[in-house]
Scaffold this motif. Structure first.
Motif, short mmCIF file in Angstrom:
data_model
loop_
_atom_site.label_atom_id
_atom_site.label_comp_id
_atom_site.label_asym_id
_atom_site.label_seq_id
_atom_site.Cartn_x
_atom_site.Cartn_y
_atom_site.Cartn_z
N GLU A 1 -3.26 8.78 -17.27
CA GLU A 1 -3.34 9.88 -16.31
C GLU A 1 -4.78 9.95 -15.80
O GLU A 1 -5.73 9.73 -16.55
CB GLU A 1 -2.97 11.21 -16.98
CG GLU A 1 -1.49 11.38 -17.22
CD GLU A 1 -1.15 12.81 -17.64
OE1 GLU A 1 -1.71 13.75 -17.03
OE2 GLU A 1 -0.35 12.96 -18.58
N ALA A 2 -4.93 10.28 -14.51
CA ALA A 2 -6.27 10.31 -13.93
C ALA A 2 -6.31 11.27 -12.75
O ALA A 2 -5.27 11.77 -12.29
CB ALA A 2 -6.67 8.90 -13.47
N GLU A 3 -7.53 11.49 -12.27
CA GLU A 3 -7.71 12.34 -11.09
C GLU A 3 -8.40 11.53 -10.02
O GLU A 3 -9.31 10.74 -10.30
CB GLU A 3 -8.57 13.55 -11.44
CG GLU A 3 -8.83 14.48 -10.27
CD GLU A 3 -9.71 15.66 -10.64
OE1 GLU A 3 -10.74 15.87 -9.96
OE2 GLU A 3 -9.37 16.37 -11.61
N ILE A 4 -7.95 11.68 -8.76
CA ILE A 4 -8.61 11.00 -7.64
C ILE A 4 -9.94 11.69 -7.38
O ILE A 4 -9.99 12.83 -6.92
CB ILE A 4 -7.73 11.01 -6.38
CG1 ILE A 4 -6.41 10.27 -6.64
CG2 ILE A 4 -8.48 10.37 -5.21
CD1 ILE A 4 -5.44 10.29 -5.46
N ALA A 5 -11.04 11.00 -7.69
CA ALA A 5 -12.37 11.59 -7.56
C ALA A 5 -12.95 11.42 -6.17
O ALA A 5 -13.74 12.25 -5.71
CB ALA A 5 -13.31 10.96 -8.59
N ALA A 6 -12.57 10.36 -5.46
CA ALA A 6 -13.09 10.14 -4.11
C ALA A 6 -12.19 9.15 -3.39
O ALA A 6 -11.53 8.30 -4.01
CB ALA A 6 -14.52 9.60 -4.15
N ARG B 1 -3.98 14.88 -9.34
CA ARG B 1 -3.72 14.19 -10.60
C ARG B 1 -2.68 13.09 -10.34
O ARG B 1 -1.68 13.33 -9.67
CB ARG B 1 -3.16 15.17 -11.65
CG ARG B 1 -4.09 16.31 -12.03
CD ARG B 1 -5.35 15.82 -12.70
NE ARG B 1 -5.07 15.17 -13.99
CZ ARG B 1 -6.03 14.61 -14.75
NH1 ARG B 1 -7.29 14.59 -14.32
NH2 ARG B 1 -5.70 14.05 -15.90
N VAL B 2 -2.92 11.91 -10.85
CA VAL B 2 -2.04 10.77 -10.59
C VAL B 2 -1.79 10.01 -11.89
O VAL B 2 -2.40 10.29 -12.93
CB VAL B 2 -2.66 9.81 -9.54
CG1 VAL B 2 -2.75 10.47 -8.18
CG2 VAL B 2 -4.04 9.34 -10.01
N LEU C 1 -11.15 6.80 -9.30
CA LEU C 1 -10.53 7.68 -10.28
C LEU C 1 -11.56 8.10 -11.32
O LEU C 1 -12.56 7.37 -11.54
CB LEU C 1 -9.36 6.97 -10.96
CG LEU C 1 -8.28 6.37 -10.06
CD1 LEU C 1 -7.25 5.62 -10.91
CD2 LEU C 1 -7.60 7.44 -9.21
N ASP C 2 -11.33 9.23 -11.97
CA ASP C 2 -12.26 9.63 -13.03
C ASP C 2 -12.09 8.77 -14.27
O ASP C 2 -13.02 8.58 -15.05
CB ASP C 2 -12.10 11.11 -13.36
CG ASP C 2 -10.72 11.43 -13.93
OD1 ASP C 2 -9.78 10.63 -13.72
OD2 ASP C 2 -10.58 12.49 -14.57
#
Length: 871
Positions: A466-471, A546-547, A492-493
């Motif tokens: 699981e991750a978050e799109i940071a930019a 969140r992806v 991604l973070d």
């Protein structure tokens, strides 16, 4: 004063400074480590720069070494004088913020006068003109004031740009008035040969600032250097380094092999003997440290030395390859101090022999060409060889420009060196123009965010995260969202995707959120950030969302198999070929692996089979693959293999395969070697001088390749009308039948050529009692033209023949001269102006020469030119 051997002095120096609390460091490699400013280590302090600069911690604040060094600045003077040499050993003692001037000078005096027992009245000291402190120390030691000489900044102050610098004090040995100039004020600093510098003590006490001022250092350093060969000259009472015991042992071997006496003078024979002796020392130590002959960098220095020594051996009358045999003498007298020479003795000799063989192949032809150029220059009244011709000798025949200059100098001529380098640069430009940038390389240069924290890599432990799109970046510009069909760079973070690194290809896969999916096409890493090149296949994505990131597992596992097999391959190559094998590059993907390694000659079929068998043996042992992150010094204690030019942090990841293969590596691997399945070498080839390449497959790749060749075998058997098991026998019978047919065809062609030669001779023009035979033989090869020329010569008629053929729009030509006319005509010289008419060139011997050309329309003019030359 006792006469001491060079090896004995080295040991005495080490033991003396160990007794003074110094750590005895081993000589560093001649290849500089993480120092792009040096091509080859050329001083005792060069490998210790990181300690002096404070970027690395020394093993102890007091240290002593005897460092092997090579200096090539004066290589052209080697042999011409008895003083110059390329290889030397520099003894030194060093203080990293510990002791300073008083201890350094006192110990120096003690070693020279008490250990070596050099008479005190033979020693002088120079100091920097403003260094009163050093003067007082010398007086306190007992050096008379009249033997302390103050010199200026050029002589007694050490500095290189900004940073640590300071005054120095040099110790000189007085060789006696018979070596002096006779002036009443003769002393160190004079240009005569009376005073020999033996030891320099540098006091690094200042830090030079950008404004030119000198700031005192809080913890000043000591850096001293005493040339081992030079102090050996003093102790053995010799005027030349070539008379020092260990070097003389090598020189005597050259004398014995050549049968030429050494008179220590300036005869050509003496010069050649000294060149071979000196270069032997350098080449042995360079090869032992992993340097291999090549056309670039330090490899070019080695190649030049081997070829220069080989040529001067020939000048002494030594026939065939001889350097490897003489290398035994270098190893014999230096092996105790440098055990790596003994350990790699066979390897060192094989490298030398291989390079000497290459030079032998081209030397005869190249020498013939350069001698032709020299004759042409003489005929034209010129003394400078054109840069293009000098470059051709280098590019085509492997003649270093320096070798060309040496041969020309023997004839009182020079080369246009500037023109040579211009041609060299033009060739490099052509090579650069032929290279195409890949999309991957161009993609690495795209704009990227500067304020994001490093991406957390989770891919060692999981393939889904699981991750978050940071930019998000689109066309190099920041973006907030993506829609179906968009291509972008996503950060991604945290990510399970491996970014291309260390020869391992990037992961692919997908990033999803609900029904929205984007395909990951490429992953790169820079400055701690992972950049995912993506294409949105359906739905939308937003920055901050969140992806779910998923790696293509099958592709990752296939790549991991190949990567792990690469580790096994490197270790296997070291066991089969030797410890000189080092990684020079690698590429691993899901389909295959490619491994570049240092080795000096093609591998034999037996070596390849041994390597493949050893890798498969380790696969079938099901060795556990374990990784751990360790402090770098602890990792080094495990003898883990590392890339020499790579920079590592304080902690490194070590991958161990059952303890058999241990390497620094940040890549992904299988958990057990058994999961590789199988290993097969597809090819072995050369990619650069001293670098070989193996391409191989693993797992399903091996099975697919076996299936492919099984199909080929079946189809070939059907064509040759035999069963697969009878294929080898049938192929042998087929080749035998083919050779018989070729022999019959050759006999027919020779008969035709003989008939054609008779016709050509009948129609030849007679000029001043000489038959000029010219003719175009359609479809003839170069061998056919030579055969025709031989048949014309066999007729016994004084003749000059110019025969040509045209194949695929290109002209092939030979010029022949019967033996009774070679005093008047030279085929090698005649062919040059003749070949120019067909826009070509060539050369050869007095009785036969050959050429090629691009313009068949010029053949008639070529024949006319031949007629004019004979007339």
């Amino acid at each position: 004063m006792e006469k001491l051997g060079l090896n004995e002095i080295r040991k005495m120096f080490r033991d003396f400074y160990v007794s003074k609390g110094h750590y005895p460091g081993k000589s560093a490699s001649l290849i500089p480590k993480n120092d792009k400013s040096l091509l080859i280590i050329n001083s005792g302090m060069a490998p210790l720069k990181p300690y002096f600069l404070g970027v690395e911690t020394p093993p102890k604040k007091r240290m002593t070494t005897c460092q092997k060094c090579i200096r090539t600045d004066d290589i052209d003077n080697v042999g011409i004088t008895a003083r110059h040499g390329t290889f030397f050993e520099m003894m030194g003692n060093f203080s990293f913020g510990d002791y300073f001037k008083e201890e350094s000078l006192n110990w120096g005096w003690e070693f020279l006068t008490k250990e070596l027992k050099i008479p005190e009245d033979k020693l002088w000291a120079t100091v920097y003109q403003d260094d009163d402190e050093a003067v007082e120390i010398w007086k306190k030691i007992g050096m008379p004031a009249e033997r302390i000489v103050r010199l200026g900044k050029d002589d007694n102050f050490w500095e290189i740009g900004l940073g640590p610098c300071g005054p120095c004090s040099e110790i000189y040995y007085d060789r006696g008035p018979e070596f002096g100039c006779g002036k009443p004020d003769c002393k160190p600093g004079c240009d005569c040969d009376r005073y020999m510098e033996v030891w320099n003590h540098v006091f690094s006490q200042f830090d030079k600032q950008e404004d030119g001022t000198y700031k005192p250092m809080e913890h000043p350093n000591i850096d001293t250097g005493m040339g081992l060969e030079r102090i050996a000259c003093v102790m053995q009472g010799t005027d030349s380094i070539f008379d020092v015991d260990t070097i003389r042992h090598i020189l005597n071997g050259v004398v014995e092999m050549s049968g030429v006496p050494y008179e220590a003078g300036n005869r050509q024979n003496d010069i050649s003997i000294r060149i071979v002796t000196d270069h032997l020392r350098s080449m042995v130590f360079m090869i032992a440290d992993g340097i291999l002959p090549s056309n670039e960098s330090r490899g070019y220095v080695l190649r030049r030395m081997i070829r220069r020594a080989s040529r001067h051996g020939r000048l002494l009358g030594i026939e065939g390859k001889f350097l490897a045999k003489l290398a035994d003498r270098v190893i014999e007298i230096s092996g105790d101090a440098y055990p790596e020479l003994v350990q790699q003795q066979d390897y060192i000799k094989r490298v030398i022999t291989t390079e000497e063989s290459k030079f032998e192949e081209t030397l005869g032809q190249g020498t013939e060409i350069i001698n032709g150029y020299i004759e042409d220059l003489k005929a034209a009244g010129k003394t400078v060889m054109d840069g293009e011709e000098a470059f051709k000798l280098y590019d085509t025949y492997g003649f270093p420009i320096e070798l060309t200059q040496e041969i020309l100098a023997d004839a009182g001529m020079t080369a246009d060196v500037e023109g040579f380098h211009k041609n060299m640069e033009e060739q490099k430009e052509r090579a650069r123009a032929g290279q195409k940038d890949t999309s991957g390389e161009a993609w690495k240069e795209k704009a990227m965010p500067k304020d994001l924290p490093d991406t957390e890599f989770t891919g060692y432990d999981e393939l889904q995260s699981e991750a978050e799109i940071a930019a998000v970046y689109v066309d190099g510009e920041p973006a907030e969202k993506l829609s179906e069909g968009d291509r972008a760079d996503v950060y991604l973070d945290r990510t399970p995707f491996y970014a291309e690194s260390g020869g391992q290809e990037y992961d692919t896969g997908k990033i999803s959120c609900g029904d929205s999916v984007m395909k990951v096409l490429n992953v790169q890493k820079k400055n701690g950030l992972f950049r995912h090149e993506v294409e949105v296949q359906q739905g939308e994505f937003k920055k901050g969302q969140r992806v779910y990131a998923s790696v293509d597992a099958a592709r990752r596992h296939a790549g991991a198999r190949n990567h792990s097999a690469t580790h096994l391959l490197q270790k296997a190559l070291q066991e089969v070929l030797g410890d000189h094998v080092k990684q020079a590059g690698s590429k691993n993907n899901a389909d295959e692996l490619r491994f570049d390694f240092t080795h000096f000659e093609p591998m034999t079929a037996e070596e390849l089979q041994k390597t493949e068998d050893l890798v498969n043996e380790k696969i079938l042992e099901f060795l556990p693959v374990e990784t751990e992150v360790l402090p770098i010094e602890e990792a080094k204690k495990k003898h883990a293999m590392m890339l020499f030019d790579s920079k590592y942090g304080d902690k490194v990841r070590v991958v161990s395969m059952g303890g058999w293969s241990v390497e620094f590596c940040a890549g992904t691997h299988v958990p057990n070697t058994g999961m590789i399945g199988a290993f097969h070498i597809v090819s072995e080839s050369g990619v650069a001088s001293g670098v070989r390449r193996i391409e191989a497959v693993t797992g399903m790749g091996v099975l697919k390749r076996a299936e492919h060749f099984e199909k080929l075998t079946r189809e070939t058997s059907e064509i040759l009308k035999t069963k697969p098991e009878g294929l080898v026998k049938r192929a042998g019978e087929f080749m035998s039948e083919l050779k018989d047919a070729e022999h019959e065809l050759d006999a027919v062609k020779k008969a035709q050529m003989g008939s054609g030669a008779e016709d050509l001779l009948k129609n030849a023009k007679e000029i001043n009692g000489v038959k000029l035979v010219t003719g175009k033989l359609d479809g003839a090869s170069i061998d056919d033209l030579r055969t025709a020329a031989d048949q014309i010569k066999a007729a016994g008629v004084p003749s000059v023949m110019v025969l040509a053929s045209v194949n695929d729009g290109k002209v092939t030509m030979v010029v022949g001269v019967t033996d009774d006319l070679t005093g008047r005509f030279n085929a090698g010289k005649l062919i040059k102006p003749i070949a120019k008419e067909v826009k070509g060139g060539g050369g050869g011997k007095a009785d036969l020469a050959q050429a090629g050309g691009k313009d068949p329309s010029g053949l008639e003019n070529a024949f006319k030119t031949a007629e004019a030359l004979i007339s």
